[in-house]
Design a protein around this motif. Structure first.
Motif, PDB file in Angstrom:
ATOM      1  N   GLU A   1       5.342  14.521  -5.592  1.00  0.00           N
ATOM      2  CA  GLU A   1       5.157  15.769  -4.852  1.00  0.00           C
ATOM      3  C   GLU A   1       4.362  15.526  -3.576  1.00  0.00           C
ATOM      4  OE1 GLU A   1       3.478  18.797  -7.287  1.00  0.00           O
ATOM      5  OE2 GLU A   1       4.893  18.504  -8.926  1.00  0.00           O
ATOM      6  N   LYS A   2       3.284  14.747  -3.674  1.00  0.00           N
ATOM      7  CA  LYS A   2       2.475  14.462  -2.486  1.00  0.00           C
ATOM      8  C   LYS A   2       3.294  13.705  -1.436  1.00  0.00           C
ATOM      9  CE  LYS A   2      -1.895  14.236  -5.031  1.00  0.00           C
ATOM     10  NZ  LYS A   2      -3.022  13.356  -5.464  1.00  0.00           N
ATOM     11  N   ARG A   3       4.097  12.762  -1.901  1.00  0.00           N
ATOM     12  CA  ARG A   3       4.908  11.985  -0.962  1.00  0.00           C
ATOM     13  C   ARG A   3       5.936  12.865  -0.260  1.00  0.00           C
ATOM     14  NH1 ARG A   3       4.670   7.128   1.819  1.00  0.00           N
ATOM     15  NH2 ARG A   3       6.773   6.281   2.115  1.00  0.00           N
ATOM     16  N   LEU A   4       6.572  13.767  -1.015  1.00  0.00           N
ATOM     17  CA  LEU A   4       7.567  14.663  -0.421  1.00  0.00           C
ATOM     18  C   LEU A   4       6.931  15.592   0.611  1.00  0.00           C
ATOM     19  CD1 LEU A   4       9.638  15.599  -3.613  1.00  0.00           C
ATOM     20  CD2 LEU A   4      10.361  14.106  -1.746  1.00  0.00           C
TER      21      LEU A   4
ATOM     22  N   SER B   1      14.450  14.921 -10.100  1.00  0.00           N
ATOM     23  CA  SER B   1      14.712  13.511  -9.791  1.00  0.00           C
ATOM     24  C   SER B   1      14.408  12.585 -10.963  1.00  0.00           C
ATOM     25  CB  SER B   1      13.897  13.085  -8.574  1.00  0.00           C
ATOM     26  OG  SER B   1      12.517  13.221  -8.831  1.00  0.00           O
ATOM     27  N   ASP B   2      13.732  13.079 -11.998  1.00  0.00           N
ATOM     28  CA  ASP B   2      13.497  12.318 -13.227  1.00  0.00           C
ATOM     29  C   ASP B   2      12.823  10.971 -12.952  1.00  0.00           C
ATOM     30  OD1 ASP B   2      13.542  11.855 -15.945  1.00  0.00           O
ATOM     31  OD2 ASP B   2      15.521  10.921 -15.921  1.00  0.00           O
ATOM     32  N   GLY B   3      11.788  10.983 -12.124  1.00  0.00           N
ATOM     33  CA  GLY B   3      11.000   9.782 -11.899  1.00  0.00           C
ATOM     34  C   GLY B   3      11.568   8.794 -10.911  1.00  0.00           C
ATOM     35  N   GLY B   4      12.631   9.148 -10.205  1.00  0.00           N
ATOM     36  CA  GLY B   4      13.237   8.251  -9.217  1.00  0.00           C
ATOM     37  C   GLY B   4      12.978   8.753  -7.804  1.00  0.00           C
ATOM     38  N   MET B   5      12.237   7.985  -7.010  1.00  0.00           N
ATOM     39  CA  MET B   5      11.887   8.429  -5.656  1.00  0.00           C
ATOM     40  C   MET B   5      13.109   8.492  -4.760  1.00  0.00           C
ATOM     41  SD  MET B   5       9.157   9.461  -4.199  1.00  0.00           S
ATOM     42  CE  MET B   5       9.152  10.299  -2.620  1.00  0.00           C
ATOM     43  N   ARG B   6      14.036   7.575  -4.931  1.00  0.00           N
ATOM     44  CA  ARG B   6      15.234   7.590  -4.094  1.00  0.00           C
ATOM     45  C   ARG B   6      16.050   8.848  -4.331  1.00  0.00           C
ATOM     46  NH1 ARG B   6      16.971   2.906  -5.313  1.00  0.00           N
ATOM     47  NH2 ARG B   6      18.453   3.487  -6.940  1.00  0.00           N
ATOM     48  N   ASP B   7      16.178   9.257  -5.604  1.00  0.00           N
ATOM     49  CA  ASP B   7      16.896  10.494  -5.907  1.00  0.00           C
ATOM     50  C   ASP B   7      16.192  11.697  -5.307  1.00  0.00           C
ATOM     51  OD1 ASP B   7      18.603   8.906  -7.314  1.00  0.00           O
ATOM     52  OD2 ASP B   7      17.928   9.521  -9.301  1.00  0.00           O
TER      53      ASP B   7
ATOM     54  N   GLU C   1       6.260  24.700  -4.423  1.00  0.00           N
ATOM     55  CA  GLU C   1       7.154  24.987  -5.555  1.00  0.00           C
ATOM     56  C   GLU C   1       8.442  24.203  -5.430  1.00  0.00           C
ATOM     57  OE1 GLU C   1       5.697  27.215  -3.689  1.00  0.00           O
ATOM     58  OE2 GLU C   1       4.229  28.133  -5.065  1.00  0.00           O
ATOM     59  N   ALA C   2       8.974  24.125  -4.200  1.00  0.00           N
ATOM     60  CA  ALA C   2      10.208  23.370  -3.986  1.00  0.00           C
ATOM     61  C   ALA C   2       9.971  21.881  -4.215  1.00  0.00           C
ATOM     62  CB  ALA C   2      10.731  23.617  -2.572  1.00  0.00           C
ATOM     63  N   SER C   3       8.822  21.387  -3.768  1.00  0.00           N
ATOM     64  CA  SER C   3       8.490  19.982  -3.989  1.00  0.00           C
ATOM     65  C   SER C   3       8.400  19.672  -5.479  1.00  0.00           C
ATOM     66  CB  SER C   3       7.166  19.654  -3.292  1.00  0.00           C
ATOM     67  OG  SER C   3       6.755  18.344  -3.580  1.00  0.00           O
ATOM     68  N   ALA C   4       7.780  20.579  -6.256  1.00  0.00           N
ATOM     69  CA  ALA C   4       7.658  20.368  -7.697  1.00  0.00           C
ATOM     70  C   ALA C   4       9.024  20.366  -8.369  1.00  0.00           C
ATOM     71  CB  ALA C   4       6.772  21.453  -8.306  1.00  0.00           C
ATOM     72  N   LEU C   5       9.930  21.258  -7.939  1.00  0.00           N
ATOM     73  CA  LEU C   5      11.260  21.316  -8.533  1.00  0.00           C
ATOM     74  C   LEU C   5      12.062  20.063  -8.206  1.00  0.00           C
ATOM     75  CD1 LEU C   5      13.370  22.811 -10.130  1.00  0.00           C
ATOM     76  CD2 LEU C   5      14.006  24.069  -8.065  1.00  0.00           C
ATOM     77  N   ILE C   6      11.971  19.576  -6.969  1.00  0.00           N
ATOM     78  CA  ILE C   6      12.676  18.344  -6.598  1.00  0.00           C
ATOM     79  C   ILE C   6      12.164  17.171  -7.422  1.00  0.00           C
ATOM     80  CG2 ILE C   6      13.024  16.678  -4.727  1.00  0.00           C
ATOM     81  CD1 ILE C   6      13.032  18.992  -2.760  1.00  0.00           C
TER      82      ILE C   6
ATOM     83  N   GLU D   1       0.818  -1.218   0.000  1.00  0.00           N
ATOM     84  CA  GLU D   1       0.000   0.000   0.000  1.00  0.00           C
ATOM     85  C   GLU D   1       0.842   1.254   0.000  1.00  0.00           C
ATOM     86  OE1 GLU D   1      -3.062  -0.322  -0.440  1.00  0.00           O
ATOM     87  OE2 GLU D   1      -3.364  -2.443   0.030  1.00  0.00           O
ATOM     88  N   ASP D   2       2.053   1.183   0.538  1.00  0.00           N
ATOM     89  CA  ASP D   2       2.918   2.363   0.612  1.00  0.00           C
ATOM     90  C   ASP D   2       3.642   2.645  -0.701  1.00  0.00           C
ATOM     91  OD1 ASP D   2       2.199   2.619   3.243  1.00  0.00           O
ATOM     92  OD2 ASP D   2       3.936   1.496   4.009  1.00  0.00           O
ATOM     93  N   VAL D   3       3.684   1.676  -1.606  1.00  0.00           N
ATOM     94  CA  VAL D   3       4.392   1.858  -2.882  1.00  0.00           C
ATOM     95  C   VAL D   3       3.536   2.731  -3.793  1.00  0.00           C
ATOM     96  CG1 VAL D   3       5.391   0.698  -4.887  1.00  0.00           C
ATOM     97  CG2 VAL D   3       5.525  -0.369  -2.625  1.00  0.00           C
ATOM     98  N   ILE D   4       4.124   3.785  -4.345  1.00  0.00           N
ATOM     99  CA  ILE D   4       3.367   4.731  -5.168  1.00  0.00           C
ATOM    100  C   ILE D   4       3.670   4.519  -6.649  1.00  0.00           C
ATOM    101  CG2 ILE D   4       3.233   6.456  -3.352  1.00  0.00           C
ATOM    102  CD1 ILE D   4       5.507   7.967  -4.683  1.00  0.00           C
ATOM    103  N   SER D   5       2.675   4.846  -7.477  1.00  0.00           N
ATOM    104  CA  SER D   5       2.798   4.855  -8.947  1.00  0.00           C
ATOM    105  C   SER D   5       3.001   3.474  -9.564  1.00  0.00           C
ATOM    106  CB  SER D   5       3.935   5.795  -9.407  1.00  0.00           C
ATOM    107  OG  SER D   5       3.620   7.140  -9.112  1.00  0.00           O
ATOM    108  N   GLN D   6       2.804   2.386  -8.804  1.00  0.00           N
ATOM    109  CA  GLN D   6       2.970   1.039  -9.367  1.00  0.00           C
ATOM    110  C   GLN D   6       1.750   0.163  -9.053  1.00  0.00           C
ATOM    111  OE1 GLN D   6       5.517   0.950 -11.223  1.00  0.00           O
ATOM    112  NE2 GLN D   6       6.850   2.529 -10.363  1.00  0.00           N
TER     113      GLN D   6
END
Length: 547
Positions: free
Chosen positions: A183-186, A209-215, A200-205, A15-20
């Motif tokens: 963005e929601k997770r951050l 990160s180019d689709g990588g949550m770890r980055d 705005e900072a969340s959107a920029l991060i 349940e905690d995994v996002i986008s998959q």
């Protein structure tokens, strides 16, 4: 000990995994139905949850009280696997343990029953790094595994995994994390931590990160160390990237062809310790946004811009033609490839900016069209509404429209030839780009006649046979055929042979001539005077006896 954010907030249940959802739903259903496979292959880009899902799956199949396919995280098996305190779940880094001996040791251990859990689970990370011998050694046990063993392979380069391995695994392709989910997770993580994060900072991060949550979490951790109040400026300074103002300024310089201004921006960012390769990557992304705005009706779903940035980007997209955007993207991508192999990144970026700001240095077709479009826009702004086309930019003597007009004028005028015959009118259906040379009154041999005959020998053998002994002469826009077979004139009148001849001449010379044919004169027969006397005698009734 301090835990990095990406370790502290690593998902513990599906349940905690996002986008998959396409993966987590399938795995939960398999666990609930008790139909888990003996081998899985997780593939996708970095930071999308491959190893995380592998660990959750290893807990779910060994959990004593699973909850709707998720591990309960309370039983002894779940706690031991989470803490890495069991020998029944083994994580192997194939990048450093990729030899045949490593896999042979795995095979020897796999035959033993698990000591604490239901299954022995082997998680092989970066599986594509295994050597061919190691893959062959792994193949046998994956083909006929013991009932208590499960394999989970994770890789970012699935094309390097042999098909014999792929065919024995259930394959799951992990998608890049969606920007809105990230963005929601951050923002949720920021609420749990002693720092603040703006949208705005969340959107920029999320964008960086180019689709990588770890980055994304690693960058958020870095920004939190920089300041407890994380704003867009904080992310720009901590990550060493250029702000949107700098990108807009560079784009304005490219549109205005201001190479000096572009070099000043690069110099400022260079002394501010900005990564120039990242800067060019961001500029590519900005031009991609303009490309999408010019080619799509509603590109909002593919853009990661705040409303103010989107408005400014649309304004810039309206000032530069699509052809310039595409050619600029190609130039920047080529420079990025060079920068990855060079140590002098600043020089390469400066050369790229000079070429982008100076279209005269680029001679590609798209750039020439772009220059014409810019010139047309400038003339329109000055009050000239006549569009500039390629034809109008061509000298009159080389302009097809001009030549066609001249041809029509000549046809109506019935120009007289040296022999007193009116010129042949060009049929209206024969409208084509032609070039009519000036009539200088001189008859000259057709220089390309041999090439014309060679062409006819391949395309029209009968016509070639008739013209083989003929000469071709030109005078202005007239083409004279001298000599050849006495039947040549008749042949040219039939079946459009004259047009075929003129087409062949036009292909070789680029000129559409009007045709004239001089019939070959028959040689006068030499008559013997005695034969003439005898013939006259017979006509008068005189009997003639020949010996």
């Amino acid at each position: 000990m301090y835990l990095a954010l990406y370790r502290k907030y690593r998902p513990k249940t599906f349940e905690d995994v996002i986008s998959q959802p396409h993966i987590t739903t399938t795995l939960k259903n398999e666990v609930m139905a008790g139909k888990t496979a003996h081998a899985y292959l997780f593939t996708g880009s970095r930071g999308t949850g491959k190893t995380t899902c592998a660990k959750i799956l290893s807990m779910a199949v060994n959990c004593e009280h699973p909850v709707e396919g998720n591990p309960c995280m309370e039983c002894e098996a779940c706690r031991n696997i989470e803490q890495g305190a069991t020998l029944d779940v083994v994580e192997i880094d194939a990048a450093s343990n990729n030899g045949v001996d490593d896999v042979r040791q795995l095979r020897e251990e796999a035959v033993y029953s698990p000591s604490q859990c239901k299954y022995r689970v082997y998680i092989i990370d970066e599986a594509h790094m295994l050597s061919p011998g190691a893959f062959n050694a792994l193949l046998k046990i994956m083909e006929e595994p013991p009932p208590h063993v499960k394999f989970i392979l994770a890789t970012t380069e699935v094309h390097k995994v042999p098909v014999t391995i792929l065919s024995r695994c259930q394959r799951f392709d992990f998608h890049r994390i969606r920007t809105e989910d990230m963005e929601k997770r951050l923002l949720w993580i920021a609420e749990q931590e002693p720092f603040t994060l703006t949208e705005e900072a969340s959107a920029l991060i999320a964008k960086l990160s180019d689709g990588g949550m770890r980055d994304a979490l690693a960058l958020l951790d870095q920004c939190a160390s920089f300041s407890s109040e994380i704003t867009e400026d904080t992310v720009i300074q901590a990550a060493g990237v250029a702000g949107h103002d700098d990108l807009f300024h560079l784009t304005d310089c490219i549109i205005a062809e201001d190479a000096s201004g572009a070099l000043e921006v690069i110099d400022k960012l260079y002394h501010a310790a900005k990564d120039l390769q990242v800067l060019l990557t961001e500029l590519c992304a900005h031009f991609r946004d303009m490309m999408l705005m010019q080619t799509m009706k509603d590109p909002s779903a593919m853009l990661t811009l705040v409303p103010e940035e989107e408005k400014h980007t649309r304004e810039q997209a309206g000032k530069i033609p699509l052809s310039s955007v595409l050619s600029s993207l190609a130039e920047m991508r080529e420079t990025l490839d060079k920068m990855s192999r060079s140590t002098d990144k600043r020089l390469l970026l400066e050369l790229c900016m000079i070429r982008l700001c100076t279209p005269a240095l680029r001679i590609e077709q798209a750039d020439l069209i772009s220059r014409l479009e810019r010139l047309e826009n400038r003339l329109k702004a000055m009050g000239n509404t006549t569009p500039i086309s390629v034809e109008s930019a061509t000298p009159p003597e080389h302009n097809p429209a001009y030549a066609a007009q001249e041809l029509r004028s000549a046809a109506h005028g019935k120009e007289e030839t040296d022999e007193g015959k009116p010129a042949i009118e060009t049929p209206p259906a024969k409208a084509r780009p032609v070039i009519i040379p000036e009539d200088n009154g001189q008859v000259e041999p057709l220089a390309a006649w041999a090439e014309v005959l060679a062409e006819l020998s391949r395309t029209n053998a009968p016509l070639f046979g008739m013209l083989q002994s003929a000469r071709a002469l030109t005078k202005g826009n007239l083409l004279f055929i001298d000599g050849g077979s006495p039947l040549l004139a008749q042949m040219l009148k039939k079946e459009g042979n004259a047009s075929k001849l003129l087409d062949a001449v036009e292909v070789k010379t680029g000129i559409r001539y009007q045709l004239r044919v001089k019939r070959a004169k028959q040689e006068q027969k030499q008559v013997d005077p005695l034969d003439l006397f005898l013939e006259q005698a017979r006509e008068k009734g005189i009997s003639v006896q020949e010996e």
